[in-house]
Design an enzyme around this catalytic site. Structure first.
Site, PDB file in Angstrom:
ATOM      1  N   GLU A 133       0.819  -1.223   0.000  1.00  0.00           N
ATOM      2  CA  GLU A 133       0.000   0.000   0.000  1.00  0.00           C
ATOM      3  C   GLU A 133       0.841   1.256   0.000  1.00  0.00           C
ATOM      4  O   GLU A 133       0.578   2.177  -0.745  1.00  0.00           O
ATOM      5  CB  GLU A 133      -0.908   0.052   1.231  1.00  0.00           C
ATOM      6  CG  GLU A 133      -2.251  -0.585   1.066  1.00  0.00           C
ATOM      7  CD  GLU A 133      -2.136  -2.062   1.215  1.00  0.00           C
ATOM      8  OE1 GLU A 133      -1.060  -2.514   1.592  1.00  0.00           O
ATOM      9  OE2 GLU A 133      -3.123  -2.745   0.949  1.00  0.00           O
ATOM     10  N   HIS A 139     -10.639  -4.694  10.572  1.00  0.00           N
ATOM     11  CA  HIS A 139     -11.252  -4.515   9.255  1.00  0.00           C
ATOM     12  C   HIS A 139     -12.513  -3.681   9.322  1.00  0.00           C
ATOM     13  O   HIS A 139     -13.274  -3.671   8.381  1.00  0.00           O
ATOM     14  CB  HIS A 139     -11.632  -5.883   8.668  1.00  0.00           C
ATOM     15  CG  HIS A 139     -10.526  -6.563   7.955  1.00  0.00           C
ATOM     16  ND1 HIS A 139      -9.546  -7.262   8.586  1.00  0.00           N
ATOM     17  CD2 HIS A 139     -10.240  -6.654   6.644  1.00  0.00           C
ATOM     18  CE1 HIS A 139      -8.704  -7.738   7.703  1.00  0.00           C
ATOM     19  NE2 HIS A 139      -9.101  -7.399   6.512  1.00  0.00           N
TER      20      HIS A 139
END
Lengths: 382, 435
Positions: free
Chosen positions: A103, A172
């Site tokens: 990322e 998450h």
């Protein structure tokens, strides 16, 4: 008296900017249904074909097609790929880039590309993964236009699902709206319906500034009616303007993303009780549509803010402060904030339900604001 | 066992390719005899570039490349066939792998019945790596894993009941239902998680290794260092955090073993497509630590390499990078339809099922009979069934549990001058402001 005139002016300006709102109601029986996923896909497709500088960077991780069963059991990363379905075939691998799981790396690369005039759309599998890249979003993208005194603008879009899905645990499930919205230099958008998704994504891609586009995993599969105007390829919504999803006169409920759906359901329940709720779909968290919220509160005199994220320093806190600064005299009841629980998201199903706002919570808060239930403090008759 | 162990260390060093060695001699040298890569090849040569036993723990002497060719190994194996493992060890390994497999299969069943939810990542096919490494650890050694952590937890000693109830989201789970499938923690068994993002666990593991080194050197507690094992996948090896930790671990000679479970697929992204140089073991020598590649479908080979690597770490010689070539038989998670992978590839690896290979080995070397293995399988079935029953009957977490465990400090007021939590002092909340 003054309040009423000002409200009318606001109302008309709102009407002008969003003519779709009225036509939507009128033609809903004949309008097409579109899933949020398709709306996003069509927006990406049209913007990519209109401008060759637009390209997509995502952790594609293969062409997974989501098992239909998984839609009910879990919201999986596979959803993301349905958003960019067909784009790889149409535009080729040079414009739809498949990145390894780095990322920080590919976000930085995207920002660098944006410095030099390209228009990347960086996709995160969920915004939780953006924390690995947040240095580039904030320091490289958001602050550059300021630091370079306007010489270098960063026309980049960071998009992906945000907020809680179903049973995916603490790492998450966080909502990042308030984190990104507190940073000057970023625009933060949170669509709800397909119309929002399409219009806001197209606006975001055309925008010369960095935009954080917070979608919602559980909304991808939901269908909403769209009018012909929305389907037009030049359709885009203004950034920084909220939408009044439902007009009312007793209490204002602001929400964004999935919570708008919950608020609308709450409004149905409240209507049976004789409370007419005005639901504002914020659409844009930064810049926040303060005039619209203020106008609505001046009309109804009560406010309930709803969000999925953590309570402290959340979007609701900002809205509450803004109302107090601008419309304190108009409030008849304390502002209520409905937020997620102040804990990392638990895994157990019953705890997860308790940790997220439900429709009943919104209904209860609205009733409290209207002094219909057990009063919390010294109550006045209303 | 001793002789097989020594085979890895004391064979004649093969000629070094000096062009790849560094001038200041700190780096170990690439093994020049590495054969061309064929990831789907059936036999892998065991390459072990290692530092020989050093007398001075802090020396920076150049390493000696010691490579073991398959031919030498085979001969050793045949002649000392029973000495790789004893019967007890063989049965222990078998039991652990069967537990892992049976547990994961039961997880799949329970998921499709709706007892489990969210993300569940199964470990079928990779049991050799977990068993091969973790069964060599003491209880005080640390294991840090990824979201594919059920079997690491089971191998480390967390009871199957605790893991199953955690998956069901019940309050009797190892994390009281608050963590879930991807976040298994156990202080008692020194299992440090369970992380959702790839690469997240590696710095945490490096920190745990730092703790054991610190305890030994600064706090002067204990003699041998507690080793940390960090498990992660091939996709993680492209992530920045991995490289940062390799550097620091080698720099500070931390007692850690980086175990790469290279199953060739990062969800649906093929490792060969995502990586500029797919041979992960090579990244070790770039940072000054040995890099080893091993066949991760063979628990005995994994165990050999693990012994050497863990021994190295325990003696304070520093980290090792072990790449285990393995495969997951199921999809990435239970929601992944797994349509991308070539069925021929899947069949190739299914034929190398670690449990079946170990069973064959045990029976061929007459370590145990078929009947004894069947007894173990039956026992494991009962353990798993019992775990499911226990999880089913366990209560859901009560409402009061929602806000617990956010802080270690019960009320968040901090610690006072007497060293105890301020909230325990009944006088603390009288009045508010202090001048």
């Amino acid at each position: 008296m003054l309040g009423i005139i000002r409200q009318k002016a606001f109302g008309q300006s709102l009407q002008r900017i969003r003519p779709v709102a009225s036509s939507w109601r009128g033609y809903s029986s004949t309008s097409k249904q579109m899933m949020v996923r398709e709306a996003l896909n069509s927006a990406l497709d049209e913007e990519m074909s209109a401008d060759p500088k637009v390209f997509l960077m995502e952790k594609r991780l293969g062409n997974i097609r989501v098992h239909i069963r998984s839609y009910f059991l879990t919201s999986n990363c596979g959803f993301m790929f349905m958003i960019s379905k067909g784009l790889l075939e149409k535009y080729g691998p040079e414009r739809v880039l498949d990145t390894p799981i780095t990322e920080a790396g590919f976000t930085g690369i995207g920002v660098g590309a944006a410095f030099y005039g390209l228009k990347p759309i960086v996709e995160f599998m969920t915004f939780n993964f953006s924390m690995q890249a947040i240095d580039h979003i904030i320091n490289s993208a958001a602050k550059t236009n300021y630091m370079s005194a306007g010489q270098i603008s960063v026309p980049i879009v960071f998009r992906g699902p945000n907020g809680a899905a179903a049973g995916v645990g603490a790492q998450h499930s966080q909502c990042y709206a308030s984190w990104y919205a507190s940073c000057p230099g970023l625009k933060v958008l949170a669509p709800y319906s397909s119309e929002d998704a399409r219009g806001l994504l197209k606006a975001a891609i055309r925008d010369p500034d960095p935009v954080v586009f917070l979608e919602n995993e559980l909304l991808y599969g939901e269908s909403f009616p769209v009018s012909a105007e929305v389907l037009d390829s030049s359709f885009c919504l203004p950034i920084g303007k909220a939408k009044i999803e439902r007009e009312g006169k007793d209490v204002t409920i602001t929400a964004f993303s999935k919570m708008v759906g919950y608020a609308l359901k709450a409004a149905e329940i409240l209507a049976k009780d004789g409370i007419s709720a005005e639901i504002i779909n914020l659409r844009s968290i930064r810049p926040l549509d303060r005039p619209a919220i203020n106008a609505s509160v001046r009309k109804t005199n009560r406010l309930v803010t709803v969000e999925e994220g953590f309570p402290q320093h959340g979007v609701g806190a900002e809205i509450c402060a803004s109302i107090i600064e601008d419309s304190f005299g108009y409030l008849d009841a304390p502002v209520e904030r409905i937020t997620g629980a102040d804990v990392p998201m638990p895994y157990a199903a019953n705890l997860e339900r308790m940790a997220l706002p439900q429709v009943e919570d919104i209904v209860r808060a609205a009733r409290r604001a209207c002094y219909r239930s057990v009063p919390m403090a010294a109550a006045q008759s209303y | 066992m001793a002789s097989a162990f020594s085979a890895t260390k004391f064979t004649q060093p093969l000629p070094l390719n000096t062009s790849t060695s560094r001038s200041h001699g700190k780096q170990s040298v690439f093994d020049p005899l590495k054969s061309s890569t064929s990831f789907l090849g059936s036999t892998r040569k065991l390459r072990f570039t290692s530092f020989p036993k050093l007398n001075q723990p802090n020396s920076h002497r150049p390493s000696l490349v010691v490579a073991v060719s398959e031919a030498v190994k085979e001969k050793k194996l045949k002649s000392t066939s029973n000495l790789l493992i004893t019967k007890e060890e063989g049965l222990e390994l078998y039991e652990d792998m069967v537990l892992g497999r049976a547990f994961e299969d039961m997880c799949a069943q329970m998921y499709y019945r709706g007892k489990m939810f969210g993300f569940v990542h199964l470990y079928n096919g990779q049991e050799a790596v977990s068993t091969g490494f973790i069964k060599l650890l003491k209880k005080e050694d640390y294991v840090v894993s990824t979201y594919r952590d059920h079997v690491h937890a089971l191998s480390k000693g967390v009871p199957a009941r605790a893991v199953m109830s955690e998956l069901f989201g019940k309050t009797t789970g190892c994390c009281r239902g608050q963590g879930g499938s991807m976040h298994m923690f156990s202080k008692e068994h020194n299992l440090l998680g369970g992380f959702a993002f790839i690469g997240e666990g590696i710095p945490v593991a490096t920190g745990a290794a730092f703790t054991s080194k610190y305890k030994r050197e600064v706090l002067k507690e204990g003699d041998s260092e507690d080793v940390t094992l960090a498990f992660f996948g091939d996709g993680t090896c492209n992530n920045g955090q991995f490289f940062e930790c390799l550097n620091l671990a080698a720099l500070w000679k931390l007692p850690i073993v980086f175990v790469v479970e290279n199953n060739l697929w990062a969800i649906g992204m093929s490792h060969l497509r995502a990586t500029s140089d797919p041979e992960i073991w090579k990244k070790g020598p770039a940072f000054g630590m040995p890099g080893v590649h091993v066949d991760g479908m063979d628990v005995l080979k994994v165990r050999e390499v693990a012994k050497a690597a863990i021994g190295r770490a325990r003696r304070g010689e520093g980290p090792t990078l072990v790449e285990c070539e393995t495969y997951r038989f199921r999809g990435h998670s239970l929601a992944d339809p797994d349509e991308l992978r070539d069925p021929a590839e899947k069949a190739h690896y299914a034929a190398r099922d670690p449990i079946i290979s170990l069973k064959k080995y045990i029976i061929e070397k007459s370590l145990a009979s078929e009947a004894e293995l069947k007894v173990i399988e039956k026992k494991i079935d009962e353990v798993v069934e019992d775990a499911v029953e226990f999880a089913n009957e366990s209560p859901l977490p009560p409402r009061s549990q929602l806000l617990e465990n956010v802080f270690a400090d019960p009320k968040g007021f901090g610690i006072g001058p007497d060293g105890r939590y301020r909230c325990e002092d009944p006088k603390f909340t009288e009045g508010t402001a202090h001048v």
